[in-house]
Design a protein around this motif. Structure first.
Motif, PDB file in Angstrom:
ATOM      1  N   ASP A  67      19.745  14.820  -6.077  1.00 53.90           N
ATOM      2  CA  ASP A  67      20.116  14.345  -4.752  1.00 53.90           C
ATOM      3  C   ASP A  67      18.955  13.623  -4.091  1.00 53.90           C
ATOM      4  OD1 ASP A  67      22.508  15.571  -5.195  1.00 53.90           O
ATOM      5  OD2 ASP A  67      22.006  17.394  -4.073  1.00 53.90           O
ATOM      6  N   ARG A  68      19.294  12.759  -3.135  1.00 53.92           N
ATOM      7  CA  ARG A  68      18.278  12.107  -2.322  1.00 53.92           C
ATOM      8  C   ARG A  68      17.744  13.097  -1.292  1.00 53.92           C
ATOM      9  NH1 ARG A  68      17.715   9.027   2.461  1.00 53.92           N
ATOM     10  NH2 ARG A  68      16.390   7.179   2.208  1.00 53.92           N
ATOM     11  N   ALA A  69      16.436  13.132  -1.165  1.00 59.30           N
ATOM     12  CA  ALA A  69      15.826  14.058  -0.217  1.00 59.30           C
ATOM     13  C   ALA A  69      16.067  13.574   1.206  1.00 59.30           C
ATOM     14  CB  ALA A  69      14.330  14.173  -0.480  1.00 59.30           C
ATOM     15  N   PRO A  70      16.315  14.474   2.139  1.00 58.65           N
ATOM     16  CA  PRO A  70      16.412  14.073   3.547  1.00 58.65           C
ATOM     17  C   PRO A  70      15.066  13.558   4.051  1.00 58.65           C
ATOM     18  CG  PRO A  70      16.429  16.459   3.334  1.00 58.65           C
ATOM     19  CD  PRO A  70      16.518  15.914   1.944  1.00 58.65           C
ATOM     20  N   ARG A  71      15.071  12.930   5.210  1.00 63.24           N
ATOM     21  CA  ARG A  71      13.862  12.322   5.728  1.00 63.24           C
ATOM     22  C   ARG A  71      13.354  13.051   6.969  1.00 63.24           C
ATOM     23  NH1 ARG A  71      13.938  10.676   1.176  1.00 63.24           N
ATOM     24  NH2 ARG A  71      13.819   8.479   0.563  1.00 63.24           N
ATOM     25  N   LEU A  72      12.038  13.031   7.124  1.00 60.93           N
ATOM     26  CA  LEU A  72      11.413  13.616   8.306  1.00 60.93           C
ATOM     27  C   LEU A  72      11.858  12.847   9.551  1.00 60.93           C
ATOM     28  CD1 LEU A  72       7.844  13.986   6.774  1.00 60.93           C
ATOM     29  CD2 LEU A  72       9.381  15.891   7.355  1.00 60.93           C
ATOM     30  N   LEU A  73      12.212  13.563  10.582  1.00 57.48           N
ATOM     31  CA  LEU A  73      12.783  12.943  11.762  1.00 57.48           C
ATOM     32  C   LEU A  73      11.778  12.051  12.482  1.00 57.48           C
ATOM     33  CD1 LEU A  73      14.842  15.961  13.166  1.00 57.48           C
ATOM     34  CD2 LEU A  73      15.629  14.068  11.728  1.00 57.48           C
ATOM     35  N   GLU A  74      10.481  12.434  12.461  1.00 55.63           N
ATOM     36  CA  GLU A  74       9.488  11.676  13.216  1.00 55.63           C
ATOM     37  C   GLU A  74       8.936  10.487  12.434  1.00 55.63           C
ATOM     38  OE1 GLU A  74       9.031  14.762  12.192  1.00 55.63           O
ATOM     39  OE2 GLU A  74       9.339  16.089  13.921  1.00 55.63           O
ATOM     40  N   CYS A  75       9.389  10.275  11.201  1.00 55.93           N
ATOM     41  CA  CYS A  75       8.794   9.253  10.345  1.00 55.93           C
ATOM     42  C   CYS A  75       9.338   7.869  10.704  1.00 55.93           C
ATOM     43  CB  CYS A  75       9.092   9.559   8.883  1.00 55.93           C
ATOM     44  SG  CYS A  75       7.654   9.411   7.816  1.00 55.93           S
ATOM     45  N   GLU A 115       0.843  -1.176   0.000  1.00 59.77           N
ATOM     46  CA  GLU A 115       0.000   0.000   0.000  1.00 59.77           C
ATOM     47  C   GLU A 115       0.886   1.235   0.000  1.00 59.77           C
ATOM     48  OE1 GLU A 115      -2.340  -0.126   3.537  1.00 59.77           O
ATOM     49  OE2 GLU A 115      -0.609  -0.323   4.863  1.00 59.77           O
ATOM     50  N   ILE A 116       0.306   2.355  -0.344  1.00 59.01           N
ATOM     51  CA  ILE A 116       0.966   3.656  -0.231  1.00 59.01           C
ATOM     52  C   ILE A 116       0.169   4.438   0.798  1.00 59.01           C
ATOM     53  CG2 ILE A 116       1.603   5.780  -1.408  1.00 59.01           C
ATOM     54  CD1 ILE A 116       1.913   4.160  -3.957  1.00 59.01           C
ATOM     55  N   LYS A 117       0.860   4.839   1.853  1.00 61.63           N
ATOM     56  CA  LYS A 117       0.170   5.366   3.016  1.00 61.63           C
ATOM     57  C   LYS A 117       0.933   6.559   3.571  1.00 61.63           C
ATOM     58  CE  LYS A 117      -0.919   3.817   7.722  1.00 61.63           C
ATOM     59  NZ  LYS A 117      -0.802   2.668   8.650  1.00 61.63           N
ATOM     60  N   ALA A 118       0.215   7.558   4.021  1.00 61.65           N
ATOM     61  CA  ALA A 118       0.821   8.722   4.667  1.00 61.65           C
ATOM     62  C   ALA A 118       0.994   8.447   6.152  1.00 61.65           C
ATOM     63  CB  ALA A 118      -0.045   9.961   4.451  1.00 61.65           C
ATOM     64  N   GLU A 119       2.153   8.797   6.683  1.00 65.60           N
ATOM     65  CA  GLU A 119       2.371   8.714   8.125  1.00 65.60           C
ATOM     66  C   GLU A 119       1.900  10.007   8.784  1.00 65.60           C
ATOM     67  OE1 GLU A 119       3.147   6.034   9.437  1.00 65.60           O
ATOM     68  OE2 GLU A 119       4.106   4.852   7.870  1.00 65.60           O
ATOM     69  N   ALA A 120       1.859   9.998  10.118  1.00 63.32           N
ATOM     70  CA  ALA A 120       1.459  11.214  10.841  1.00 63.32           C
ATOM     71  C   ALA A 120       2.389  12.362  10.507  1.00 63.32           C
ATOM     72  CB  ALA A 120       1.452  10.930  12.344  1.00 63.32           C
ATOM     73  N   ALA A 121       3.703  12.075  10.380  1.00 62.67           N
ATOM     74  CA  ALA A 121       4.663  13.131  10.025  1.00 62.67           C
ATOM     75  C   ALA A 121       4.437  13.640   8.608  1.00 62.67           C
ATOM     76  CB  ALA A 121       6.082  12.603  10.182  1.00 62.67           C
ATOM     77  N   THR A 122       3.919  12.790   7.735  1.00 58.25           N
ATOM     78  CA  THR A 122       3.670  13.186   6.348  1.00 58.25           C
ATOM     79  C   THR A 122       2.620  14.284   6.272  1.00 58.25           C
ATOM     80  OG1 THR A 122       4.188  10.934   5.616  1.00 58.25           O
ATOM     81  CG2 THR A 122       3.038  12.352   4.071  1.00 58.25           C
ATOM     82  N   VAL A 123       1.489  14.086   6.939  1.00 58.54           N
ATOM     83  CA  VAL A 123       0.405  15.066   6.845  1.00 58.54           C
ATOM     84  C   VAL A 123       0.686  16.298   7.706  1.00 58.54           C
ATOM     85  CG1 VAL A 123      -1.303  13.322   6.273  1.00 58.54           C
ATOM     86  CG2 VAL A 123      -0.919  13.900   8.662  1.00 58.54           C
ATOM     87  N   CYS A 150       8.255   9.771   3.357  1.00 58.03           N
ATOM     88  CA  CYS A 150       8.789  10.462   4.535  1.00 58.03           C
ATOM     89  C   CYS A 150       9.835  11.501   4.147  1.00 58.03           C
ATOM     90  CB  CYS A 150       9.394   9.460   5.514  1.00 58.03           C
ATOM     91  SG  CYS A 150       8.168   8.564   6.487  1.00 58.03           S
ATOM     92  N   ALA A 151       9.836  11.917   2.881  1.00 59.09           N
ATOM     93  CA  ALA A 151      10.814  12.916   2.432  1.00 59.09           C
ATOM     94  C   ALA A 151      10.550  14.266   3.101  1.00 59.09           C
ATOM     95  CB  ALA A 151      10.754  13.057   0.922  1.00 59.09           C
ATOM     96  N   ASP A 152      11.639  14.926   3.510  1.00 60.19           N
ATOM     97  CA  ASP A 152      11.536  16.244   4.157  1.00 60.19           C
ATOM     98  C   ASP A 152      11.907  17.312   3.128  1.00 60.19           C
ATOM     99  OD1 ASP A 152      11.468  18.438   5.731  1.00 60.19           O
ATOM    100  OD2 ASP A 152      13.001  17.772   7.168  1.00 60.19           O
TER     101      ASP A 152
END
Length: 819
Positions: free
Chosen positions: A684-692, A619-627, A699-701
Motif C-alpha cells: 500500500d501507499r503510505a499516508p502522508r504527514l499532515l504538516e509536510c 535534491e533529497i531533503k528532509a522537511e521540518a515534519a520529517t525530522v 513525507c511518509a507518515d
C-alpha cells in the motif's frame, strides 16, 4: 664554438637576472607575510600606560583583549633577541604561542615561506624579459632560432608556460567555489571506490535512500580517474582539467599555425585561448572542471577534423579519425556536451574535401557513440522519468550591451556591478575586432568552416534557450564557439592583412597589444587563487577544509553506524555552503562512507522521493515534519539528525554533540536496521504527514503504516552496489524489506529469492525456503553492457593511436635511411 659560447652567455645572464629578480621578490614576499599571533598575560598591576609601552618596545600590534589580563597580539619583530627580551620583561607574566627554549613563535613563517612565489615571479619575469629582447632583435636572431630545436618550438613553449602558471595554483587550491565537488567529485569517488572493491559502479548505498550512479557530471571513464582511489579526488579532477587545457592550448596554437604558417600568431592564439572566458570562468570563478574539460577539447577536435583529409595516406586519416572519435567519445561519456559536438560536426561538413573525409568522419562518429553510449542512455533514461511539468532552471542572461562590453572593452570602462562576471564572450578586444572584420570581409573557402562555427555560436544566443529539451538552458555556454572560432578567424585575418608589403610590423604590434590586454584582464581573477596558494591571503569562505566536522561525524558513525539526515535549515546552510570552512560540505559524508539521506542528486530524477525542481537537477531533503516524525526516522534507519540550534527534532531523539556554535547532532537509538523481516511485503501507499509541504516519500507518515515487522535474526553486509543478507534457514517463504530506493534493476545475485517493490518506494525480497543467504545488487543490464563496451572501445582506440604513431615514425625513419 662561438654559437655555443653565445648561448652559454645568454643562459648565464638569464640565470643571474632570474636569481636577482627572485631575491627582490623574496624580500617583498617576506615583507608582505602577516606577523604571527601570540598571547600575552600581563603581570598584576600593569596599567594601560605600561601595556602601551610594552607594545611599542616589542612591536606588538593589533592588540585584542581576551580575558582577565590576557591580550592577543601580532608580533611584528619575531627575532630571537626581541623574543628573549619580551620573555624576561617583568611586566609579562606568561605567553602563549612562543617556545621559550628555541625562542621561536609557533605560527611564524619559516625561512622558505614566500620562496616559491619569489622563484616563480623571478624566473617568470626574467624569461619574459629575454623573450622580449629576442622579439626586438628577431632579425639578428633568426639564424639562431633555426639552429636549435627548443627555440624553434617557442611558439608552443610559451602557451605551455602560461598553462603551467594557470594550472599550478588551480590544482593546488582551485577557485573559491564548490559546484563540481558535490557532482563530479562525489560520484567519481563513489564509483572508483566501488570498482576497487569488486562491485559495479551503477549504484551507491550512501546517497539519499540509495541512488543510481553516476550523477550528471563525472570523470569515471577518464584514464586518470583511478587516482581517486589513492589521492584527493577533487585535486585529481583539477589535474585532469589542467592537462586537458594544456592539450587544448597546444592544439589551438597548431590550428593557428595551420591556417597562417606564422609562429608568432600561433603562440598568441594558444595564449589567448588559455586566458579566454571559456577557461577563466570554469577554472577560476566557478568550480566547473568537467565543463572546462569539454571546452578545452574543442581545439583538439577541430584539428583532427582538418587533419583527417591531409595527404593520401590512409594511416594518417585513420589516426586522426581515432583521435576525433576517441576524444569526443571521452567527453560524451563524462557529461552531455551535445551542443559542442554538434557544432564540431557541422563545421566538419563544411571543410573542403568532404567526399574524401566523409568515411573517416563516419568512423569517428561510430567510435564516439561506442565510448559515450552508456552516458547518453543514462541521461535519456533519467530524462524520460522527469515529470512533464518540470523544466530547466532559468539561468538568466545578460544584456547585449554587457556582451559587447566584455567582448570589446573588458576590463576597461566597467559596465555594471556584474562586470567581473565571466559568463560571456572574451577573447581580447584586438582579436575580437580582427575576428569581426575577418568574418565580414574574408571570402576564402579555407576560412568558411571558421565563419560557420562563429555563426553557430552567435545563433546559440538567439535561439530559445529551451531548444535542447530543457536539458541545457545556460545561454552563456555558447561563448566557447565564439571564443575558439573568433581566435582562429582573428589570426587568419591578421595574417592576411599584414602579409601585404609595408604592414609586417603591424603583426607584432597587434599581438603585443593583444597579449598585454588579456593579461591585464586575467590577472585580477588569477591572483586571488595564486595568493591563497602561496599563503599571502587566507582561504576563501567557500573552500572546503580537509578536516573538521565531517571527520567528527565519521568517528561517531564508526562507533555506532546508521543513516544521517540534515534538518531543513541545516540542509540549506550546508548547501550554501556555510560549513565548508568548518570541514563539512554537501555530499561529503557519503564519500567518507557515511550513508546520508540529505543529498544533491543532479542528473538523477528522484521525484518519487522528493520533488525535483528542474530537469536533471534535484535534491533529497528532509522537511521540518520529517525530522519531527519519530516513526519515519525509525523505519528508514535514520540514526543521526544534524540540525541548527533553533530546529525541533522528534521526541526521544537526544542531543549527543555540539558540532559548532549553532549546529547540533542528535541520535535516534530506536532506528531500525537497513533490512528487516516482515509478516508479508506491504504494497500500500503510505499516508502522508499532515504538516509536510509535498506528497513525496520523504513525507511518509509511518506512524499510520503497519509493517508488521518480525524480529527474526538478520545480518547485513553492505557491498557497495547492494547488500548481502544472512539468516537462519526456514521451512517456509519469508519476506524482507530493504530500505533502499526501489528501481526495477535490482537483482538477486546470490541465493533463491525474488525482488519486488515494497512500501511504495522500498525494495522487497521474497526468500524461498531453506535459504541462509541472499545477495541483492543493482544490475542495469543494458547500461552496464554499454559502459563496459565503452571502456573496451576507449582502450582499443588508445592502442590503435599508439600503434599508428609508432608505425608512422618507423616509416619516416625507413624513408630517411633509404634516401
Amino acid at each position: 664554438m662561438k654559437r655555443i659560447r653565445a648561448y652559454l652567455r645568454i643562459t648565464l645572464a638569464w640565470m643571474l637576472s632570474a636569481i636577482g629578480l627572485s631575491a627582490l621578490a623574496y624580500v617583498y614576499a617576506r615583507a608582505s607575510l602577516p606577523a604571527p599571533h601570540i598571547h600575552v598575560r600581563l603581570a598584576p598591576g600593569v596599567d594601560a600606560r605600561g601595556r602601551e609601552d610594552l607594545e611599542r618596545r616589542f612591536e606588538l600590534t593589533e592588540g585584542e583583549f581576551r580575558e582577565g589580563r590576557t591580550w592577543a597580539y601580532r608580533l611584528e619583530n619575531a627575532r630571537q633577541r626581541n623574543i628573549a627580551a619580551l620573555l624576561d620583561d617583568p611586566r609579562v607574566e606568561d605567553t602563549d604561542g612562543i617556545d621559550p627554549h628555541s625562542l621561536r613563535v609557533a605560527d611564524a613563517p619559516g625561512p622558505l615561506a614566500g620562496l616559491r612565489t619569489a622563484l616563480l615571479v623571478g624566473f617568470g619575469a626574467s624569461t619574459l624579459l629575454f623573450l622580449g629582447a629576442a622579439v626586438r632583435r628577431r632579425e639578428n636572431l633568426a639564424a639562431s632560432f633555426k639552429a636549435t630545436t627548443w627555440t624553434a618550438r617557442l611558439w608552443i613553449g610559451v602557451p605551455i608556460l602560461v598553462v603551467t602558471a594557470i594550472a599550478v595554483p588551480f590544482v593546488a587550491i582551485g577557485p573559491d567555489d564548490f559546484d563540481e565537488y558535490f557532482t563530479g567529485v562525489t560520484t567519481t569517488k563513489l564509483a572508483i571506490t566501488a570498482l576497487t572493491h569488486g562491485s559495479w559502479p551503477f549504484w551507491t548505498l550512501d546517497l539519499g535512500l540509495g541512488l543510481p550512479q553516476p550523477l550528471r557530471y563525472h570523470f569515471i571513464t577518464h584514464p586518470l580517474s583511478p587516482l581517486c582511489a589513492v589521492s584527493d579526488c577533487q585535486r585529481v579532477l583539477r589535474l585532469v582539467d589542467s592537462l586537458q587545457l594544456l592539450l587544448g592550448a597546444v592544439f589551438m596554437a597548431m590550428l593557428a599555425k595551420r591556417f597562417t604558417g606564422d609562429r608568432l600568431l600561433a603562440c598568441a592564439a594558444g595564449v589567448t585561448f588559455c586566458l579566454s572566458s571559456s577557461v577563466v570562468q570554469t577554472m577560476f570563478t566557478d568550480d566547473w572542471a568537467i565543463t572546462s574539460v569539454n571546452e578545452s577539447t574543442i581545439p583538439i577536435l577541430l584539428y583532427a577534423v582538418f587533419a583527417i583529409g591531409d595527404g593520401t595516406d590512409w594511416r594518417r586519416a585513420a589516426l586522426w579519425s581515432l583521435v576525433l572519435g576517441g576524444v569526443s567519445g571521452l567527453i560524451l561519456s563524462m557529461s552531455f556536451p551535445v551542443t559542442r559536438l554538434a557544432v564540431v560536426g557541422i563545421v566538419a561538413l563544411c571543410v573542403p574535401g568532404l567526399r574524401r573525409r566523409l568515411p573517416w568522419l563516419v568512423l569517428a562518429g561510430a567510435v564516439q557513440l561506442l565510448i559515450g553510449g552508456a552516458q547518453v542512455y543514462h541521461i535519456l533514461e533519467e530524462f524520460v522519468r522527469t515529470p512533464a511539468a518540470v523544466v530547466r532552471t532559468n539561468h538568466g542572461s545578460f544584456s547585449v550591451a554587457f556582451h559587447l562590453w566584455s567582448t570589446f572593452l573588458r576590463p576597461f570602462f566597467f559596465f555594471s556591478d556584474v562586470s567581473l562576471n565571466w559568463r560571456t564572450v572574451f577573447l581580447g578586444p584586438p582579436f575580437a575586432v580582427a575576428a569581426l572584420l575577418a568574418a565580414i570581409v574574408v571570402r576564402d573557402r579555407n576560412a568558411r568552416p571558421l565563419q560557420v562555427g562563429l555563426l553557430l555560436g552567435i545563433l546559440g544566443y538567439i535561439v530559445p534557450a529551451s531548444w535542447l529539451l530543457n536539458i541545457n538552458t545556460a545561454v552563456w555556454t555558447y561563448r566557447t564557439e565564439l571564443n575558439v572560432f573568433g581566435i582562429l578567424l582573428a589570426v587568419y585575418g591578421i595574417h592576411r592583412w599584414t602579409s601585404t608589403p609595408g604592414r609586417e610590423l603591424w603583426r607584432h604590434r597587434i599581438v603585443a597589444v593583444q597579449l598585454c590586454w588579456i593579461t591585464f584582464a586575467f590577472f585580477p581573477v588569477w591572483y586571488p587563487v595564486f595568493a591563497t596558494w602561496v599563503g599571502i591571503d587566507p582561504p576563501g569562505s567557500v573552500r572546503l577544509v580537509s578536516s573538521g566536522l565531517a571527520q567528527d561525524i565519521v568517528r561517531v558513525y564508526d562507533h555506532t553506524p546508521g543513516r544521517v539526515v540534515f534538518a531543513p535549515k541545516a540542509h540549506e546552510a550546508l548547501r550554501k555552503p556555510r560549513f565548508n570552512t568548518l570541514g563539512l560540505g554537501m555530499n561529503q559524508l557519503p564519500m567518507l562512507g557515511v550513508p546520508t539521506v540529505s543529498a544533491v542528486v543532479n542528473g538523477i530524477t528522484a521525484d518519487e522521493i522528493y520533488p525535483i525542481y528542474a530537469t536533471l537537477e534535484g535534491e533529497i531533503k528532509a522537511e521540518a515534519a520529517t525530522v519531527r516524525s519519530k516513526a519515519l526516522l525509525d523505519v528508514l534507519g535514520i540514526r543521526y539528525v544534524i540540525a541548527l540550534a533553533d530546529e525541533t527534532v522528534a521526541p526521544g531523539v537526544r542531543e549527543i554533540r555540539r558540532l559548532s556554535d549553532d549546529l547540533r547532532m542528535y541520535e535516534n537509538d530506536d532506528a531500525w536496521p537497513e533490512a528487516f523481516f516482515v509478516e508479508s511485503l506491504p504494497t500500500d501507499r503510505a499516508p502522508r504527514l499532515l504538516e509536510c509541504p509535498h506528497d513525496r516519500f520523504m513525507c511518509a507518515d509511518f506512524s499510520r503504516y503497519d509493517f508488521r515487522r518480525r524480529m527474526d535474526p538478520l545480518s547485513i553486509a553492505r557491498v557497495y552496489d547492494g547488500l548481502r543478507l544472512t539468516f537462519p534457514p526456514a521451512t517456509s517463504p519469508r519476506d524482507i524489506v530493504i530500505t533502499q530506493w526501489y528501481r526495477p534493476e535490482w537483482t538477486v545475485t546470490e541465493g533463491r529469492a525474488q525482488v519486488s517493490r515494497a512500501a511504495e518506494q522500498l525494495v522487497g525480497i521474497r526468500v524461498e525456503p531453506g535459504q541462509q543467504a541472499v545477495t541483492v545488487s543493482y544490475r542495469p543490464r543494458l547500461r552496464s553492457r554499454l559502459f563496459f563496451v565503452g571502456l573496451a572501445t576507449e582502450f582499443a582506440v588508445v592502442v590503435g593511436i599508439v600503434a599508428l604513431v609508432f608505425q608512422s615514425r618507423r616509416r619516416r625513419s625507413d624513408d630517411t635511411l633509404s634516401t
